[in-house]
Design an enzyme around this catalytic site. Structure first.
Site, PDB file in Angstrom:
ATOM      1  N   GLU A 128      -1.614  11.449   4.061  1.00  0.00           N
ATOM      2  CA  GLU A 128      -2.514  11.248   5.235  1.00  0.00           C
ATOM      3  C   GLU A 128      -2.585  12.556   5.954  1.00  0.00           C
ATOM      4  O   GLU A 128      -1.505  12.934   6.184  1.00  0.00           O
ATOM      5  CB  GLU A 128      -2.409   9.808   5.806  1.00  0.00           C
ATOM      6  CG  GLU A 128      -2.807   8.839   4.955  1.00  0.00           C
ATOM      7  CD  GLU A 128      -2.705   7.444   5.925  1.00  0.00           C
ATOM      8  OE1 GLU A 128      -3.578   6.873   6.144  1.00  0.00           O
ATOM      9  OE2 GLU A 128      -1.545   7.318   6.122  1.00  0.00           O
ATOM     10  N   GLU A 172       0.850  -1.085  -0.115  1.00  0.00           N
ATOM     11  CA  GLU A 172      -0.094  -0.128  -0.046  1.00  0.00           C
ATOM     12  C   GLU A 172       0.860   1.144   0.130  1.00  0.00           C
ATOM     13  O   GLU A 172       1.941   1.197   0.893  1.00  0.00           O
ATOM     14  CB  GLU A 172      -0.770   0.012   1.107  1.00  0.00           C
ATOM     15  CG  GLU A 172      -1.754   1.306   1.417  1.00  0.00           C
ATOM     16  CD  GLU A 172      -2.425   1.176   2.627  1.00  0.00           C
ATOM     17  OE1 GLU A 172      -3.179   0.232   3.208  1.00  0.00           O
ATOM     18  OE2 GLU A 172      -2.723   2.383   3.230  1.00  0.00           O
TER      19      GLU A 172
END
Length: 479
Positions: A280, A275
């Site tokens: 974020e 991933e």
């Protein structure tokens, strides 16, 4: 005014003693002094040393500049020709972005519809509603809204009896592995449909007696998965560049993300196949003690099992001490080669993460030699999921470089999550109204709405993650 010299500088006959530093040695004394000592006198050495040290420092500085230039130009820059995979500036309206056909076909992005928390115990449901993902003046907005605005607060909690909420257009069948088929838990050796997973993804019950609630927030999660799976070639990349200009959302417990997952789980389920988190963040204000809205983070997730995720060895962040990333647009970029991944914001000087593939991931993870099989309870040897089956050795992506699992096609996801129980919002930080280990975490969050909802701007545009454009390239030769 003059004064008499002190007695300490006079001889016995009253004459002055000459100062020893005023005159050098006599010719006779010099003739008796070795040549080396005559040339390298203390005075001359004291004069030369500073100049010599300055020259050495200058030489080392030049050498460092040359070596750094060579390293950056040959090892840390992507010199490969790039071919455009997709470019979306959101100027064509919702049909062009989300498609007008079945399942959103024909668009650049696809809306995922799900209520199961996406493996993180998130508190939102992602919808296909234009309230949560919409385009205005060429900007895409992913905005969270309250579920009670649709069904009423009493139904969220089931105050008038159990209330079952079935989400419209649930996409479980499209996103679940093998179309939702799992090994028969009865041990028949065949496959059965995962009804438990389907109901968790597509419905929720508010029941005040049982203490359950319908997901209290509705939000958006969009991706290029459908295009990536269609074979059109414009929804994924492997080795290349991704660039997104976006503005982060504002509001406590909002969790925006721009990230990538593998099109095919070549090495197995998450996190074996990897991933890539381009960015974020958290919507909490600057006073939040666990990195609030003035921080953005990049990371790689990888490991042989969810419990052995190596993300702690491959994450980093960039911060602005005084200004949140929700104040203005910033450009978030991913550079990806067979030798490294680099993630930065606005400029390479603001690097979130630079990770070199200079060691096989299994070795870098320093994982234990054995694990306990969750199904059988038996202790078994831990296998390297990224080994080359042909040679039994780690698979090289380039000479002396090992990119696996980041050597496959990845597609893009953009979403705004809310809360969760995976630790992204640590317990005990910022007056967090729930505990990750609590069975009633989502209910506790919903009950504290009067605390967190006032921090969300009234205008959905201001509380949303706003995206100006998305661009994706791949290396033209595919390597």
């Amino acid at each position: 005014m003059t004064s008499e010299p002190p007695a300490s500088v006079k001889t016995s006959d009253g004459s002055l003693v000459e100062k020893p530093w005023r005159e050098g040695p006599s010719a006779a004394e010099l003739a008796k002094t070795p040549f080396i000592k005559r040339v390298f006198t203390r005075k001359r050495i004291s004069r030369v040393i500073p100049h010599l040290l300055a020259l050495v420092g200058l030489g080392l500085g030049v050498l460092q500049c040359v070596l750094t230039y060579i390293d950056v130009s040959t090892e840390r820059m992507d010199r490969q020709p790039l071919c455009l995979v997709m470019e979306e500036d959101f100027s064509g309206g919702e049909d062009a972005v989300f498609g007008s056909g079945s399942g959103g076909s024909g668009g650049s992005f696809w809306r995922e519809v799900n209520m199961d928390g996406f493996g993180n115990g998130e508190f939102e449901m992602s919808t296909a509603s234009s309230k949560n993902s919409y385009i205005k003046d060429g900007i895409l907005y992913l905005a969270p809204t309250l579920t009670e605005d649709e069904i009423g607060r009493d139904n969220v909690f089931g105050n008038n009896g159990p209330y079952i909420y079935n989400i419209t257009g649930c996409t479980f069948n499209e996103t679940a592995a093998d179309g939702g088929l799992i090994d028969d838990p009865k041990g028949s050796g065949g496959k059965v449909f995962d009804y438990a997973g389907y109901y968790a993804a597509c419905s929720a019950t508010g029941n005040n007696t049982a203490g359950t609630v319908v997901n209290p927030v509705q939000s958006a999660r969009i991706s290029t998965l459908m295009n990536a799976q269609s074979g059109s070639g414009n929804g994924s990349t492997k080795y290349g560049r991704v660039e997104i200009r976006a503005k982060m959302p504002t509001g406590d417990w909002l969790w925006p993300a721009l990230w990538m997952l593998p099109v095919n789980n070549t090495y197995g389920p998450w996190p074996r196949s990897g991933e890539i988190d381009i960015v974020e963040s958290r919507g909490n204000g600057l006073a939040y003690t666990a990195r609030g809205a003035n921080y953005v983070q990049g990371a790689l997730n990888w490991g042989p099992s969810p419990q052995l995720n190596g993300v702690s060895k491959s994450y980093s962040w960039w911060s602005d001490k005084r200004v949140p990333f929700s104040k203005d647009f910033h450009t978030y970029a991913l550079e990806w080669t067979t030798s490294f991944i680099r993630i930065y914001v606005d400029t390479r000087l603001h690097t979130l993460l630079e990770y070199r593939f200079d060691e096989p991931f299994f070795e870098k993870g320093d994982f234990p030699e054995t694990i306990v099989n969750a199904s059988t309870g038996q202790v078994q040897a831990l296998q390297d999921p990224w080994v080359d089956p042909g040679t039994g050795l780690p698979k090289e992506s380039a000479k002396g470089r090992w990119a696996s699992p980041f050597d496959q096609e990845f597609y893009l996801i953009m979403n705004v999550a809310v809360g969760g129980v995976n630790g992204w919002f640590p317990d005990g930080q910022g007056n967090k109204p729930w505990f990750d280990g609590g069975a009633d975490a989502m209910r506790s969050f919903a009950e504290a709405q009067s605390e967190w909802y006032p921090t969300w701007p009234e205008n959905p545009d201001d509380r949303a993650m706003a995206i100006d454009y998305v661009k994706m390239w791949r290396h033209c030769d595919g390597n």
